[in-house]
Design a protein around this motif. Structure first.
Motif, short mmCIF file in Angstrom:
data_model
loop_
_atom_site.label_atom_id
_atom_site.label_comp_id
_atom_site.label_asym_id
_atom_site.label_seq_id
_atom_site.Cartn_x
_atom_site.Cartn_y
_atom_site.Cartn_z
N GLU A 53 0.80 -1.02 -0.01
CA GLU A 53 -0.19 0.13 -0.12
C GLU A 53 0.86 1.15 0.00
N ARG A 55 4.05 1.39 -1.32
CA ARG A 55 4.57 1.83 -2.48
C ARG A 55 3.54 2.22 -3.48
N SER A 56 2.33 1.74 -3.40
CA SER A 56 1.37 2.12 -4.28
C SER A 56 0.95 3.51 -4.03
N ALA A 57 1.07 4.14 -3.07
CA ALA A 57 0.70 5.53 -2.47
C ALA A 57 1.72 6.33 -2.97
N GLN A 58 3.17 5.78 -2.93
CA GLN A 58 4.22 6.62 -3.42
C GLN A 58 4.36 6.70 -4.86
N GLY A 59 3.94 5.54 -5.36
CA GLY A 59 3.81 5.71 -6.97
C GLY A 59 3.01 6.63 -7.45
N ALA A 60 1.70 6.87 -6.84
CA ALA A 60 0.63 7.40 -7.32
C ALA A 60 1.12 9.05 -7.10
N ARG A 61 2.18 9.31 -6.20
CA ARG A 61 2.52 10.56 -5.54
C ARG A 61 1.45 11.42 -4.91
N GLU A 62 0.51 10.62 -4.21
CA GLU A 62 -0.58 11.24 -3.52
C GLU A 62 -0.24 11.16 -1.81
#
Length: 150
Positions: A53, A55-62
């Motif tokens: 989760e 990494r996913s949030a970091q990838g979306a830059r949110e």
């Protein structure tokens, strides 16, 4: 004809009871270790999900800094808890191994007495057969001596 009596029967019964107790103790210890293994898997899965989760949030830059710190604290807490659970699992597995070793020793002791009982029963049977044959021979000899058999 008298029946076979094993002089150590009470000891054999005690060994059987000890073996049954050891079986129960091993079963309980093994079950506790299995349950704990499930707990370890649950915490490791939660940790893995939290990392995914993040990494996913970091990838979306949110991700805000406060959210990042909260995620990291959560992951660190899960890592600590998983470590504690793994330690507990190691302790339970060691206890299970100890219980298994006690069961194995208990089984060996009982089997040794079982083998002794079987050997004594065989010796008793052979002795009874010899006694019976002697009785038959004596009866036959007595019958011949008295002129009963021609």
């Amino acid at each position: 004809m008298k029946r076979f009596e094993f002089r150590l029967e009470s000891l054999l019964n005690l060994r059987r009871a000890a073996e049954e107790g050891a079986k129960r103790a091993f079963g309980i210890a093994r079950q506790a270790a299995d349950v704990q293994a499930g707990e370890v898997a649950r915490f490791e899965e939660a940790e893995s999900r939290a990392v995914t989760e993040l990494r996913s949030a970091q990838g979306a830059r949110e991700l805000r800094v406060t959210d990042l710190l909260a995620h990291q604290r959560h992951i660190a807490a899960l890592e600590r808890r998983a470590g504690i659970e793994r330690q507990r699992l190691a302790e339970l597995r060691a206890a299970s191994e100890k219980a298994r070793a006690l069961l194995s020793a208990s089984m060996k002791e009982r089997k040794a007495l079982d083998r002794l009982r079987e050997r004594r029963a065989s010796e008793w049977t052979v002795e009874m057969l010899k006694d019976e044959q002697r009785s038959i021979d004596e009866a036959s000899a007595a019958s011949r001596a008295s002129g009963g058999i021609r």
